[in-house]
Design a protein around this motif. Structure first.
Motif, mmCIF file in Angstrom:
data_model
loop_
_atom_site.group_PDB
_atom_site.id
_atom_site.type_symbol
_atom_site.label_atom_id
_atom_site.label_comp_id
_atom_site.label_asym_id
_atom_site.label_seq_id
_atom_site.Cartn_x
_atom_site.Cartn_y
_atom_site.Cartn_z
ATOM 1 N N LEU A 405 0.562 -1.442 0.198
ATOM 2 C CA LEU A 405 -0.047 -0.065 -0.409
ATOM 3 C C LEU A 405 0.913 1.290 0.294
ATOM 4 O O LEU A 405 0.655 2.236 -0.859
ATOM 5 N N PRO A 406 1.887 1.696 0.759
ATOM 6 C CA PRO A 406 2.433 2.704 1.121
ATOM 7 C C PRO A 406 3.333 3.033 -0.897
ATOM 8 O O PRO A 406 3.397 4.344 -0.945
ATOM 9 N N GLN A 407 3.776 1.840 -1.552
ATOM 10 C CA GLN A 407 4.182 1.722 -2.840
ATOM 11 C C GLN A 407 3.257 2.376 -3.698
ATOM 12 O O GLN A 407 3.727 3.266 -4.494
ATOM 13 N N VAL A 408 2.337 2.113 -3.636
ATOM 14 C CA VAL A 408 0.989 2.516 -4.129
ATOM 15 C C VAL A 408 0.595 4.080 -4.540
ATOM 16 O O VAL A 408 0.167 4.803 -4.961
ATOM 17 N N LEU A 409 0.484 4.122 -2.958
ATOM 18 C CA LEU A 409 0.574 5.863 -2.236
ATOM 19 C C LEU A 409 1.728 6.944 -2.852
ATOM 20 O O LEU A 409 1.292 7.242 -3.032
ATOM 21 N N PHE A 410 2.536 6.411 -2.940
ATOM 22 C CA PHE A 410 3.458 6.672 -2.908
ATOM 23 C C PHE A 410 3.255 7.242 -4.333
ATOM 24 O O PHE A 410 3.734 8.219 -5.619
ATOM 25 N N MET A 411 3.083 6.493 -5.783
ATOM 26 C CA MET A 411 2.936 5.878 -7.319
ATOM 27 C C MET A 411 2.079 6.919 -7.270
ATOM 28 O O MET A 411 2.248 7.519 -8.123
ATOM 29 N N GLN A 412 1.148 7.150 -7.061
ATOM 30 C CA GLN A 412 -0.209 7.647 -7.202
ATOM 31 C C GLN A 412 0.262 9.033 -6.493
ATOM 32 O O GLN A 412 0.092 10.247 -7.325
ATOM 33 N N GLY A 413 0.534 9.630 -5.843
ATOM 34 C CA GLY A 413 1.091 10.608 -5.394
ATOM 35 C C GLY A 413 2.008 11.548 -6.507
ATOM 36 O O GLY A 413 1.884 12.457 -6.758
ATOM 37 N N ASP A 414 3.276 10.802 -6.533
ATOM 38 C CA ASP A 414 3.412 10.988 -7.819
ATOM 39 C C ASP A 414 3.136 11.673 -9.176
ATOM 40 O O ASP A 414 3.353 12.250 -9.676
ATOM 41 N N ALA A 415 2.342 10.741 -9.040
ATOM 42 C CA ALA A 415 1.316 11.085 -11.127
ATOM 43 C C ALA A 415 0.949 12.109 -10.501
ATOM 44 O O ALA A 415 0.550 12.693 -11.637
ATOM 45 N N MET A 416 -0.013 12.418 -9.318
ATOM 46 C CA MET A 416 -0.394 13.481 -9.301
ATOM 47 C C MET A 416 0.292 14.733 -9.550
ATOM 48 O O MET A 416 -0.202 15.709 -10.049
ATOM 49 N N MET A 417 1.179 14.514 -9.297
ATOM 50 C CA MET A 417 2.214 16.123 -8.662
ATOM 51 C C MET A 417 2.757 16.288 -10.686
ATOM 52 O O MET A 417 2.398 16.894 -11.142
ATOM 53 N N GLN A 418 3.083 14.832 -11.010
ATOM 54 C CA GLN A 418 3.482 14.897 -12.852
ATOM 55 C C GLN A 418 2.289 16.196 -13.684
ATOM 56 O O GLN A 418 2.245 16.597 -14.676
ATOM 57 N N LEU A 419 0.327 15.235 -13.049
ATOM 58 C CA LEU A 419 -0.237 16.553 -13.818
ATOM 59 C C LEU A 419 -0.713 17.641 -12.862
ATOM 60 O O LEU A 419 -1.942 18.207 -13.262
ATOM 61 N N GLN A 420 -0.266 18.059 -12.156
ATOM 62 C CA GLN A 420 0.460 19.626 -11.513
ATOM 63 C C GLN A 420 -0.642 19.164 -10.570
ATOM 64 O O GLN A 420 -1.482 20.656 -10.388
ATOM 65 N N GLN A 421 -1.605 18.307 -9.754
ATOM 66 C CA GLN A 421 -2.625 18.543 -8.743
ATOM 67 C C GLN A 421 -1.880 17.942 -7.662
ATOM 68 O O GLN A 421 -1.972 17.244 -6.536
ATOM 69 N N ASN A 422 -1.087 19.488 -7.146
ATOM 70 C CA ASN A 422 -0.488 19.133 -6.282
ATOM 71 C C ASN A 422 -1.185 18.967 -5.035
ATOM 72 O O ASN A 422 -0.653 18.750 -3.838
ATOM 73 N N ASP A 423 -2.539 19.913 -4.521
ATOM 74 C CA ASP A 423 -3.054 19.582 -3.683
ATOM 75 C C ASP A 423 -3.539 17.999 -3.655
ATOM 76 O O ASP A 423 -3.709 18.116 -2.522
ATOM 77 N N GLN A 424 -3.777 17.739 -4.121
ATOM 78 C CA GLN A 424 -4.033 16.227 -4.180
ATOM 79 C C GLN A 424 -3.099 15.296 -3.756
ATOM 80 O O GLN A 424 -3.096 14.341 -2.949
ATOM 81 N N ALA A 425 -2.074 15.226 -4.893
ATOM 82 C CA ALA A 425 -0.361 14.893 -4.005
ATOM 83 C C ALA A 425 -0.637 15.413 -2.901
ATOM 84 O O ALA A 425 -0.085 13.697 -1.382
ATOM 85 N N GLU A 426 -0.528 16.328 -2.373
ATOM 86 C CA GLU A 426 -0.472 16.631 -0.718
ATOM 87 C C GLU A 426 -0.995 15.707 0.253
ATOM 88 O O GLU A 426 -0.739 14.763 1.305
ATOM 89 N N LYS A 427 -2.136 15.044 -0.409
ATOM 90 C CA LYS A 427 -3.414 15.055 1.154
ATOM 91 C C LYS A 427 -2.426 13.303 0.605
ATOM 92 O O LYS A 427 -2.410 12.847 1.445
ATOM 93 N N VAL A 428 -2.527 12.393 -0.452
ATOM 94 C CA VAL A 428 -1.601 10.942 -0.669
ATOM 95 C C VAL A 428 -0.453 11.502 -0.086
ATOM 96 O O VAL A 428 -0.679 9.909 1.098
ATOM 97 N N PHE A 429 0.201 12.027 -0.138
ATOM 98 C CA PHE A 429 1.054 11.894 0.964
ATOM 99 C C PHE A 429 1.435 11.990 2.230
ATOM 100 O O PHE A 429 2.222 11.125 2.791
ATOM 101 N N ALA A 430 0.478 12.938 2.649
ATOM 102 C CA ALA A 430 0.080 12.673 3.581
ATOM 103 C C ALA A 430 -0.595 11.251 4.299
ATOM 104 O O ALA A 430 -0.273 10.998 5.212
ATOM 105 N N SER A 431 -1.175 10.944 3.612
ATOM 106 C CA SER A 431 -1.923 9.908 3.754
ATOM 107 C C SER A 431 -1.155 8.851 4.337
ATOM 108 O O SER A 431 -1.442 8.387 5.215
ATOM 109 N N LEU A 432 -0.011 8.419 3.539
ATOM 110 C CA LEU A 432 0.892 7.041 3.452
ATOM 111 C C LEU A 432 1.314 7.581 4.907
ATOM 112 O O LEU A 432 1.535 6.612 5.777
#
Lengths: 965, 310
Positions: A405-432
């Motif tokens: 799960l942590p690896q998946v969450l990290f990849m999700q956050g990374d992909a969101m950053m690439q899409l410049q969805q930094n607010d969403q990515a922040e939440k995912v990283f915080a959750s992890l």
């Protein structure tokens, strides 16, 4: 490669045991019954005993028959007169033993029976066949093959059984380990079996046996050829489960050997589990039907025997196959991995993605789900990576113990950053970080959370996150170092230069030496912070030290040179400052040009005008394609003007225009042309006239010389000068002339937009639309694109196409967020939306516009009117009255809006049912003679007349008091 | 009810009211269809109506002048020979020469018999639906979609069912209803365990996305610089490739469909300037499907394609 072979599930190793089991099953397929007791010696006479034995055999009581025949042999073997009878009984005893499931005891009797030349043909056939089988069971394969060969050659025997003997003949090779020979044997026999009457079933068995033999003989390419050849007949195959399981084994072999194309060819020819089970069960049901129809028919005993064996084989295969729950997963994963082996990540990802859609959750699906996120990330299809991660989390996210799960969450956050969805990515990283605080990725996730906060300009939050990391992380961790540095950068980005300096200073103290990850950057940032605090002497020292330590090519070096030049000039060290600017590498485009023009300004400040002129002339020669070229020309001209040489100044401009004016790529020429009026105006009132004549002359020359771009530019410049002089019709005429000359693919989008705007004003919508569309087409990054959206919107609105107009206006609003026209266009869009009954956010949009500092008072009056209309449309008449009232109370100078607001307020009050108050509003409107020109005034007067009867009596005034001031 | 049908059937056949040899009655006023019974007898007449169990048939008895209507159980009917009027033949031969109203009339007459073998209903239905689909009117397009759907579901000929599905999908795509088209294709393919329809629909979707990609790049030649257009361009590109590869990845043993899809993917890649991947796709055809019909095209493609990726 993201996937490792660890992701593979173990291939079905029991495969060979399955195949060998059914081979064995062919040989032993009779039910073992309990043996009848042998009669006591002397209980019967010879005649009685043989009569009873024969009767039992005839009545198919084989247990009793066997006992009686054996008793006969025991009791009378010493009597010569019954010797012949005893010898004849050997065959019957053998048959009884076989039927009774004691075939292992039948061999000596068969051996004794077969030499009898008078043995009936059907019994000989039965015994010969079983003789072979018993030899096979005993592992005497050569002997068995001799018997089977002879059996097959004997044309008087049952044809189906002869084919069975042929299959068993080949089976002997397999069992003995002569796999190549077996494979060759079946290769030769299969075509004959297909041709033989009723041979298809035997051919199908032979195909499976050949596949086993080819794989065992490591003849994988031949096995693949067999698979390809037989695949089209899969539906007709009796044992398709075995065949397909072998194909999976073959595909796995190819994949593990890195022969990915062969693996794909195999794996593509395997059906999904459900389809295999369905077809195999149908085949089984069909065989059972045939079996049942043959039961009780002695003439079909041989065929029945064969079908019975096949049914048992299939049942056993199915039983084993049904235990392989992850067959489809194994198949799809191998196929995906084969594509991945070919570095075909898209293909691999698509297959694995499909697995997730169609298959039940399992460890294989879980592995594939993870791999699919990795594949999409590898392909940089970030939306797909985010989607895949979301699907993974939906399916496996609630498994608290899931280590991935942590690896998946990290990849999700990374992909969101690439899409410049930094607010969403922040939440995912915080959750992890909060859910898995002990995980190896937790610290990194916390850092990324801070980084996302920084990217959103949320500097205090970012600094807090970095602080927590620094406090919690092990001192020597990479993440702590990252957090230390980026905390300093967050201070710098938020212009807290003192704090930024301190943080970088602390960083350098904490991470001394060359191994520090951000050493150079931190030293530069310290100097930068010092410079930004205007402490130039200290900045000069720090920047010089930075430049000494970081030679040519080092990161930040050119920016440091520029800052050093600025600081030196700030300290009055002009020569040193200029030297610093001149040391900037021309390859660092922006810093070089900034330094170059700052050098020019330094010469100006020093009064070194010739040096300044030389400096800019050099720039003009060496960098004519720079966007700063017109600025250089301007400063050259300025030096001549300072010297009173207007003609030379003008000549510099014209020479540049002549030299580069026909090059459509140099959009800066238009700027140069627009700079000319400033020069000419200095000559006095005739200056502009001279300029226009010069432009017209150049236009004619360009036209003659077919220099279209230069012609377009001069004509446009002429139009712009006329527009500036309020000669609008002449300007429009020139722009319309331009419409036939311009090529939106190459010409400046500003000219295209100017021409299209004029065509729109003149109602030539078709030509305007073409130009706007072409402007959009060829200039996707130009800010003039917004003008195209606006123009297209205006045209669509004029052509009564509100939906299209709304779309264009929305595009305009996105493109031109800072434009002065924004409020006007937004209002147009909202009006259309309200009119078409599709204004989901109208109120929110209008309130937003009210707050917009660009909104004029007229705009505000219109916004209030529209808010009133919106409330009216929603049936909230009372609130609507308040907005209409504000319009005529606050914005009285916009009479058209005021007249309408009065009238609409009256209507709203009428709807509420207060006719007296409505009358008062209409009466107030009628009292406003300054509004008499508007239709609402006339309508209001009619209304006032209609409602006159509801007029409230005028309040009586106290005697002696005047109500008027 | 069945007994009643049986009785009538017995009367019709045993009592000998029907022809035993090809000697049709000439009955003016009827669009004459021939009903052949399983016992070998046949009769010309008019199909009136039908239920699941029986056909109501009208014909003129030998020597009589008035027509009678009889119900005939379907179980006893071998087949029907449907007449093809001159108007129908003309409409099928030159559909554009016949006006829409006339096509509608022909369809209405033929429609009830679409599931019955030999009926020309699906043929005229397809002609009519195609004409309707060419219209810009929403209602007309909806009518075309319904009609294609009826043909896909009910036509007695599998190839006409496939044509109906093709027509429905292309019409949905033309109307911008891609998601609906995909869902329908998958549902039909799953229900019939017939991958051919699904694969064909995937190729239609791929071609549709490729067309949109080409159109977008034509309209936005500098799409790479355009933040708004770029995502849309990648969407079309990826959709075109993903759908093209569908047969190859999920029905790889359907050689023709897989190879055709691969060649399409190669063309999309080439258009997008990725010559390397284009070559890989064309190469896959030669490696895995060397005997497919498109293999020579793949070989030619590889010959044409520059060796270095752009």
């Amino acid at each position: 490669m993201y996937l490792s072979t660890q992701n593979l599930i173990t291939p079905p190793n029991h495969l060979n045991s399955v195949v060998l089991f059914w081979i064995f099953l062919t040989l032993v397929q009779v039910v073992v019954f309990s043996q009848e007791p042998v009669p006591e010696p002397g209980a019967f006479t010879a005649e009685e005993l043989i009569t009873k034995a024969n009767a039992a055999y005839t009545s198919r009581n084989f247990e009793l028959a066997e006992s009686l025949f054996l008793a006969f042999e025991r009791d009378f073997s010493g009597e010569p007169q019954v010797k012949e009878v005893i010898e004849k009984n050997y065959a019957l005893i053998a048959l009884c033993k076989i039927i009774n499931g004691r075939s292992d005891e039948a061999a000596p009797y068969i051996e004794k029976a077969l030499p009898d030349p008078k043995l009936p043909g059907d019994i000989r056939e039965e015994l010969t066949f079983w003789n072979a089988i018993l030899k096979l069971q005993a592992g005497e394969y050569r002997a068995a093959q001799e018997v089977l060969g002879a059996f097959f050659q004997e044309k008087s025997f049952n044809y189906q059984r002869r084919l069975e003997a042929l299959i068993l003949f080949g089976t002997c090779y397999v069992l003995e380990g002569y796999h190549k020979t077996a494979a060759e044997f079946f290769e030769q026999q299969i075509p004959n079996l297909y041709k033989a009457k009723g041979g298809a079933g035997f051919a199908s068995r032979a195909v499976v046996l050949q596949m086993v033999a080819e794989i065992e003989a490591h003849q994988y390419d031949r096995a693949l050829a067999l698979l390809k050849r037989e695949f089209p007949k899969l539906k007709e195959m009796t044992q398709l489960v075995s065949f397909q399981t072998l194909a999976l084994q073959l595909g796995s072999h190819f994949m593990e050997q890195g022969d990915f194309y062969a693996a794909i060819a195999c794996l593509q020819r395997i059906w999904p589990r459900e389809r295999l089970l369905k077809h195999q069960n149908e085949k089984l049901a069909e065989l059972r039907r045939v079996h049942d129809s043959m039961k009780g028919d002695p003439s079909q005993s041989s065929a029945l025997f064969q079908i019975d064996g096949t049914i048992k084989r299939i049942e056993r295969e199915l039983e084993n196959f049904e235990k392989i729950k992850e067959f489809d997963g194994a198949l799809r994963l191998r196929l995906a991995m084969s594509f991945q082996g070919l570095e075909r990540y898209r293909e691999a990802a698509l297959i694995m993605e499909d697995m997730l859609e169609r298959m039940e959750l399992s460890p294989v699906v879980e592995s594939a789900s993870l791999a699919v996120i990795q594949c999409w990330s590898q392909l940089e299809r970030w939306p797909k990576a985010v989607e895949a991660a979301e699907k993974y989390l939906l399916a496996f996210g609630d498994q608290a113990e899931n280590p991935k799960l942590p690896q998946v969450l990290f990849m999700q956050g990374d992909a969101m950053m690439q899409l410049q969805q930094n607010d969403q990515a922040e939440k995912v990283f915080a959750s992890l970080a909060s859910r898995f605080p002990q995980h190896a990725l937790a610290e990194k996730a916390s850092f990324m959370k801070g980084f996302c906060q920084m990217l959103q300009d949320h500097y205090p939050e970012a600094i807090q996150t970095f602080d927590q990391l620094i406090a919690g992380a092990a001192g020597d961790s990479d993440i702590a170092e990252d957090a230390f540095y980026w905390k300093g950068m967050s201070h710098s980005f938020s212009q807290q230069y003192e704090k930024a300096f301190e943080q970088m200073d602390q960083y350098l103290a904490k991470y001394p030496g060359e191994s520090a990850k951000y050493r150079a950057e931190a030293v530069f940032r310290k100097a930068y912070s010092t410079f930004c605090q205007a402490n130039y002497p200290a900045a000069i020292k720090e920047l010089r030290q930075f430049l000494v330590d970081h030679g040519p090519g080092a990161k930040d070096r050119d920016e440091a040179q520029l800052l050093l030049g600025d600081a030196l000039l700030g300290e009055g060290e002009a020569d040193a400052g200029i030297a610093a600017y001149q040391a900037i590498n021309p390859a660092s485009h922006r810093f070089f040009e900034d330094g170059y023009f700052k050098t020019g300004q330094a010469y100006k400040l020093l009064g070194e005008i010739p040096a300044m002129r030389d400096h800019y002339e050099k720039f003009l020669r060496e960098y004519p394609e720079s966007k700063k070229m017109p600025e250089a020309v301007y400063w050259i001209g300025w030096t001549h003007v300072q010297a009173g040489d207007f003609e030379i100044a003008k000549k510099v401009y014209w020479d540049t225009i002549k030299l580069h004016g026909d090059n459509p790529a140099l959009f800066s020429i238009e700027e140069l042309l627009m700079g000319l009026p400033k020069i000419y105006k200095r000559q006095g009132p005739d200056g502009i006239g001279e300029l226009v004549r010069a432009l017209q002359s150049m236009y004619l020359q360009a036209d003659r010389e077919k220099k279209t771009t230069l012609a377009v530019r001069t004509l446009w410049a002429d139009a712009m000068i006329k527009r500036g002089a309020a000669k609008l019709s002449e300007a429009s005429a020139l722009l319309i002339r331009l419409s036939t000359l311009i090529d939106p693919e190459v010409h400046n989008p500003q000219i295209v937009a100017d021409v299209a705007d004029v065509l729109t004003e003149k109602g030539d919508y078709d030509r305007a639309v073409v130009l706007y569309r072409d402007l959009r087409k060829w200039n996707p990054t130009s800010f003039h694109k917004a003008r195209a959206f606006k123009g297209l919107g205006l045209i669509a609105e004029a052509q009564q196409k509100p939906a299209e107009a709304i779309d264009h206006y929305l595009d305009y609003e996105k493109e031109a967020a800072a434009s002065t026209d924004l409020v006007e266009i937004s209002l147009k869009r909202i009006k259309l939306q309200i009119q078409s009954g599709a204004a989901p956010k109208a109120r929110q949009d209008l309130n937003g516009l009210l707050e917009n500092p660009v909104a004029s008072t007229r705009h505000k009056a219109e916004i209030l009117s529209l808010l009133g209309e919106d409330y009216a449309a929603q049936g909230d008449y009372l609130k609507a009255t308040a907005y209409f009232e504000r319009v005529y109370v606050v914005y009285g100078k916009y009479k058209d809006l005021v007249a309408k607001a009065y009238y609409r307020r009256g209507e709203m009050i009428e709807k509420i049912g207060d006719k007296s108050s409505a009358y008062e509003v209409y009466a107030e409107l009628v009292a406003r003679n300054d509004l008499a020109e508007f239709k609402e005034y006339r309508l209001g007067r009619t209304k006032a007349d209609q409602l006159k009867e509801f007029a409230r009596p005028k309040p009586e005034t106290e005697p002696g008091k005047d109500t008027k001031p | 009810m069945i007994c009643r049908y049986l009785l009538i059937y017995l009367i019709v056949t045993v009592i000998g009211l029907w022809n035993g040899s090809p000697n049709p009655l000439a009955t003016s006023g009827f669009a004459e269809e021939s009903v052949y019974l399983k016992n070998g007898q046949f009769q010309k007449g008019k199909l009136i109506s039908q239920t699941d169990t029986a056909l109501t048939f009208e014909y003129v008895k030998s020597g009589a002048t008035d027509a009678v209507q009889v119900p005939i159980p379907w179980d006893s009917i071998d087949h029907i020979e449907f007449s093809r009027s001159t108007q129908l033949l003309e409409a099928l031969a030159k559909p554009d020469a016949v006006d829409l109203h006339a096509l509608a009339q022909l369809w209405i007459m033929a429609a009830p018999w679409i599931s019955r073998p030999n009926s020309p209903a699906a043929e005229i239905g397809l002609v009519y639906a195609s004409r309707l689909a060419m219209s810009d009117g929403e209602e007309t397009v909806a009518e075309a979609l319904d009609l294609f759907g009826t043909i896909a579901k009910s036509a007695w000929q599998p190839e006409k069912q496939a044509a109906g599905l093709r027509g429905r999908l292309t019409t949905l795509l033309k109307a911008g209803r891609e998601r609906e088209a995909v869902r329908e294709a998958e549902a039909i393919a799953q229900a019939r365990e017939n991958p051919a329809l699904l694969l064909e629909s995937k190729l239609i979707l791929a071609a549709n996305a490729f067309e949109k990609l080409k159109m977008l790049e034509h309209d936005h030649p500098r799409w790479e610089l355009d933040n708004e257009v770029r995502p849309e361009r990648y969407l079309y590109f990826n959709t075109a490739i993903d759908h093209s590869l569908y047969a190859y990845l999920f029905f790889g043993s359907e050689e023709e469909a897989a190879a055709t899809g691969l060649l399409h993917a190669a063309e999309v890649y080439r258009f997008a300037g990725d010559q390397g991947k284009a070559k890989l796709c064309a190469g896959d055809i030669l490696k895995l499907y060397p005997n497919s019909a498109v293999a020579p095209k793949a070989a030619a493609f590889l010959g044409e394609t520059p060796s270095k990726s752009n």
